[in-house]
Design an enzyme around this catalytic site. Structure first.
Site, PDB file in Angstrom:
ATOM      1  N   HIS A 133     100.845  70.083  41.447  1.00  0.00           N
ATOM      2  CA  HIS A 133      99.617  70.082  41.952  1.00  0.00           C
ATOM      3  C   HIS A 133      98.695  70.910  41.261  1.00  0.00           C
ATOM      4  O   HIS A 133      99.135  71.950  40.620  1.00  0.00           O
ATOM      5  CB  HIS A 133      99.902  70.518  43.528  1.00  0.00           C
ATOM      6  CG  HIS A 133      98.477  70.358  44.485  1.00  0.00           C
ATOM      7  ND1 HIS A 133      97.294  71.242  44.427  1.00  0.00           N
ATOM      8  CD2 HIS A 133      98.353  69.501  45.324  1.00  0.00           C
ATOM      9  CE1 HIS A 133      96.622  71.002  45.096  1.00  0.00           C
ATOM     10  NE2 HIS A 133      96.966  69.809  45.930  1.00  0.00           N
ATOM     11  N   ASP A 210     106.740  76.172  44.697  1.00  0.00           N
ATOM     12  CA  ASP A 210     105.539  75.873  45.456  1.00  0.00           C
ATOM     13  C   ASP A 210     106.084  75.049  46.715  1.00  0.00           C
ATOM     14  O   ASP A 210     106.556  73.788  46.405  1.00  0.00           O
ATOM     15  CB  ASP A 210     104.411  75.020  44.662  1.00  0.00           C
ATOM     16  CG  ASP A 210     103.521  74.276  45.663  1.00  0.00           C
ATOM     17  OD1 ASP A 210     103.408  74.373  46.622  1.00  0.00           O
ATOM     18  OD2 ASP A 210     102.557  73.512  44.937  1.00  0.00           O
ATOM     19  N   GLN A 213     104.836  71.147  50.379  1.00  0.00           N
ATOM     20  CA  GLN A 213     105.160  69.875  50.816  1.00  0.00           C
ATOM     21  C   GLN A 213     106.826  69.831  51.410  1.00  0.00           C
ATOM     22  O   GLN A 213     107.190  68.833  51.641  1.00  0.00           O
ATOM     23  CB  GLN A 213     105.149  68.649  49.711  1.00  0.00           C
ATOM     24  CG  GLN A 213     103.602  68.310  49.214  1.00  0.00           C
ATOM     25  CD  GLN A 213     103.071  67.805  50.419  1.00  0.00           C
ATOM     26  OE1 GLN A 213     103.582  67.165  51.307  1.00  0.00           O
ATOM     27  NE2 GLN A 213     101.679  67.854  50.125  1.00  0.00           N
ATOM     28  N   LYS A 236     100.479  71.881  56.508  1.00  0.00           N
ATOM     29  CA  LYS A 236     101.185  70.864  56.196  1.00  0.00           C
ATOM     30  C   LYS A 236     102.419  70.775  56.990  1.00  0.00           C
ATOM     31  O   LYS A 236     103.394  69.785  56.701  1.00  0.00           O
ATOM     32  CB  LYS A 236     101.771  70.984  54.764  1.00  0.00           C
ATOM     33  CG  LYS A 236     100.482  71.100  53.724  1.00  0.00           C
ATOM     34  CD  LYS A 236     100.228  70.212  52.881  1.00  0.00           C
ATOM     35  CE  LYS A 236      99.418  70.571  51.727  1.00  0.00           C
ATOM     36  NZ  LYS A 236      98.461  69.431  51.540  1.00  0.00           N
ATOM     37  N   CYS A 374      95.149  65.629  43.321  1.00  0.00           N
ATOM     38  CA  CYS A 374      95.175  66.778  42.754  1.00  0.00           C
ATOM     39  C   CYS A 374      96.402  66.850  41.688  1.00  0.00           C
ATOM     40  O   CYS A 374      96.963  68.019  41.534  1.00  0.00           O
ATOM     41  CB  CYS A 374      95.312  68.055  43.750  1.00  0.00           C
ATOM     42  SG  CYS A 374      93.647  68.141  44.896  1.00  0.00           S
TER      43      CYS A 374
HETATM   44  N1  PMP Z   1     100.882  72.316  46.476  1.00  0.00           N
HETATM   45  C1  PMP Z   1     100.870  71.083  46.761  1.00  0.00           C
HETATM   46  C2  PMP Z   1     102.342  70.397  46.337  1.00  0.00           C
HETATM   47  C3  PMP Z   1     100.373  70.476  47.704  1.00  0.00           C
HETATM   48  O1  PMP Z   1     100.502  69.551  48.193  1.00  0.00           O
HETATM   49  C4  PMP Z   1      98.915  71.364  48.161  1.00  0.00           C
HETATM   50  C5  PMP Z   1      98.117  70.541  49.223  1.00  0.00           C
HETATM   51  N2  PMP Z   1      97.884  69.233  48.757  1.00  0.00           N
HETATM   52  C6  PMP Z   1      98.742  72.417  47.680  1.00  0.00           C
HETATM   53  C7  PMP Z   1      99.780  72.889  46.837  1.00  0.00           C
HETATM   54  C8  PMP Z   1      97.494  73.215  47.916  1.00  0.00           C
HETATM   55  O2  PMP Z   1      97.738  73.692  49.305  1.00  0.00           O
HETATM   56  P1  PMP Z   1      96.561  74.324  50.122  1.00  0.00           P
HETATM   57  O3  PMP Z   1      95.411  73.501  49.942  1.00  0.00           O
HETATM   58  O4  PMP Z   1      96.930  74.525  51.464  1.00  0.00           O
HETATM   59  O5  PMP Z   1      96.249  75.526  49.526  1.00  0.00           O
END
Ligand code: PMP
Length: 416
Positions: A133, A210, A213, A236, A374
């Site tokens: 991401h 990270d 998910q 999430k 993203c």
């Molecule tokens: N890493 C991953 C794999 C994600 O799916 C996301 C959110 N789409 C993020 C990081 C960022 O999370 P947040 O916007 O809650 O900071």
């Protein structure tokens, strides 16, 4: 609680109708009809228990934390620090290892600036995977650029799994840090993070995982994984938006300098200089999101009340059903078919752009995400500008899959 205890199926009875009733928003009518909410990888919906806990906090406990002797301040502090204990227990770490943040993104930035930047030198490499991401790419690029270091990314196989040998071959004496997603938000791929951590540690390289998910879908026992840093977002995992955590090894936090200055993160302040509070408070400058912490703790209670293993098994059944049904649609190409994957279906159709498919689905009450999610480097890897992504949570049901399949049939009729 051990991983095995968390996985014990006897811990719960999976009652889908009851679970659906726990989420008030699922009975909202959208575009005049039934909602099929399949955008869970972007954010999950919130159960009554979370809404109630946050409401209760503001009605009965709200004050500022850590700073007063009065009763409400004590209640607020108890609620906030109690949430820290709850979150620590969920991940099997100690409370001092839990730093509250605004979410995954802020937690990664904290590690990039406070842990890595002071160590980075010209020529160093930060090893990522090709499915990260943007939040697990850009912070590393920012600190790398200042040091003359480099961000490199390991290759991805055609099925969306990590090319593990390719990844391992990229570890070298210049590798200063490894960061990887646990579960890909675009492909659903579950990465072999325990093996990756073992390989990196054998070479003395620290690892950030990270878990954005992962935490609502996989049991995460941080000491077993061995991650130096594990980051996540409450929203999430059935919790509130704008809240999350960095879970880190104590020895790292102890050695890390502050990155945001302000109230609560100091021990003493004078114009000659200031001294810092202990972790985790050293990294929590300013008034925190107390209700967010309470909501996150309630979300984890909710998950444990049902049982993560039962939730994951249900989601996996939906994934198998959805995969089989989507494979029958002519001109539809699934992107991300790794053997080990979570309940995410990403796809493109030859008849129309993902955006147009998403618009037709929306007319049918189906909430999916379309775009690059993203993960622009991953889109480039698969040669597509965007995908449609349907992502499942524990409250999704057969009707949601049926509605999605009907919506896609309509899109085909319109565009093919
Ligand atoms: N890493 C991953 C794999 C994600 O799916 C996301 C959110 N789409 C993020 C990081 C960022 O999370 P947040 O916007 O809650 O900071």
């Amino acid at each position: 609680m051990s991983t095995l205890e968390k996985l014990a199926p006897a811990a719960s009875v999976f009652d889908l109708a009851k679970i659906r009733a726990d989420f008030p928003i699922l009975s909202e009518s959208v575009r005049g009809g039934r909602l099929a909410y399949l955008d869970n990888a972007a954010t999950t919906q919130k159960p009554e228990a979370v809404l109630r806990a946050m409401d209760h906090y503001y009605r009965h406990q709200n004050s500022n934390v850590h700073r007063a002797v009065h009763d409400l301040a004590e209640r607020a502090t108890m609620a906030y620090e109690g949430a820290r204990d709850r979150i620590a227990r969920f991940f099997n770490v100690s409370r001092e290892q839990v730093v509250f943040t605004r979410g995954t993104t802020e937690a990664i930035n904290l590690v990039a600036y406070s842990f890595l930047q002071p160590k980075l030198q010209a020529g160093d490499e930060i090893l990522l995977t090709g499915m990260e991401h943007h939040s697990n790419i850009v912070p590393w690029q920012l600190v790398a650029a200042q040091a003359g270091a480099k961000v490199v990314a390991a290759p991805i196989n055609d099925d969306g799994s990590l090319d593990f040998d390719g990844w391992r071959a990229m570890l070298n004496p210049r590798t200063r840090f490894v960061a990887t997603g646990h579960v890909s938000n675009t492909l659903g791929t579950i990465n072999p993070v325990a093996e990756m951590i073992a390989e990196a540690h054998a070479r003395g390289i620290p690892v950030l995982v990270d878990g954005a998910q992962a935490i609502a879908h996989l049991s995460v026992d941080i000491p077993t994984l061995g991650a130096d840093f594990y980051v996540c977002s409450a929203h999430k995992a059935y919790g509130p938006t704008g809240f999350g955590a960095l879970l880190a090894k104590r020895e790292h936090l102890d050695a890390m300098p502050p990155w945001h200055g302000g109230g609560d993160m100091i021990r003493t302040v004078s114009f000659e200089g200031s001294t810092w509070n202990e972790p985790p408070y050293r990294f929590e400058a300013g008034t925190p999101d107390m209700a967010g912490a309470v909501g996150f703790a309630a979300a984890l209670d909710y998950i444990d009340g049902i049982g993560l293993a039962a939730m994951a098994a249900h989601e996996h059944a939906l994934l198998l059903e959805g995969t089989a049904r989507l494979r029958e649609i002519p001109g539809l190409r699934l992107i991300g078919t790794a053997a080990h994957k979570g309940a995410i279906l990403s796809f493109v159709m030859d008849c129309a752009h993902a955006q147009d498919i998403g618009t037709v689905l929306d007319q049918e009450g189906i909430a999916v995400r379309t775009g690059h999610h993203c993960t622009m480097p991953l889109m480039a890897r698969f040669g597509v500008p965007a995908t449609v992504r349907a992502s499942f949570a524990a409250y999704n049901n057969q009707e949601d899959v049926d509605q999605l399949v009907r919506g896609l049939a309509k899109a085909r009729r319109l565009f093919a």
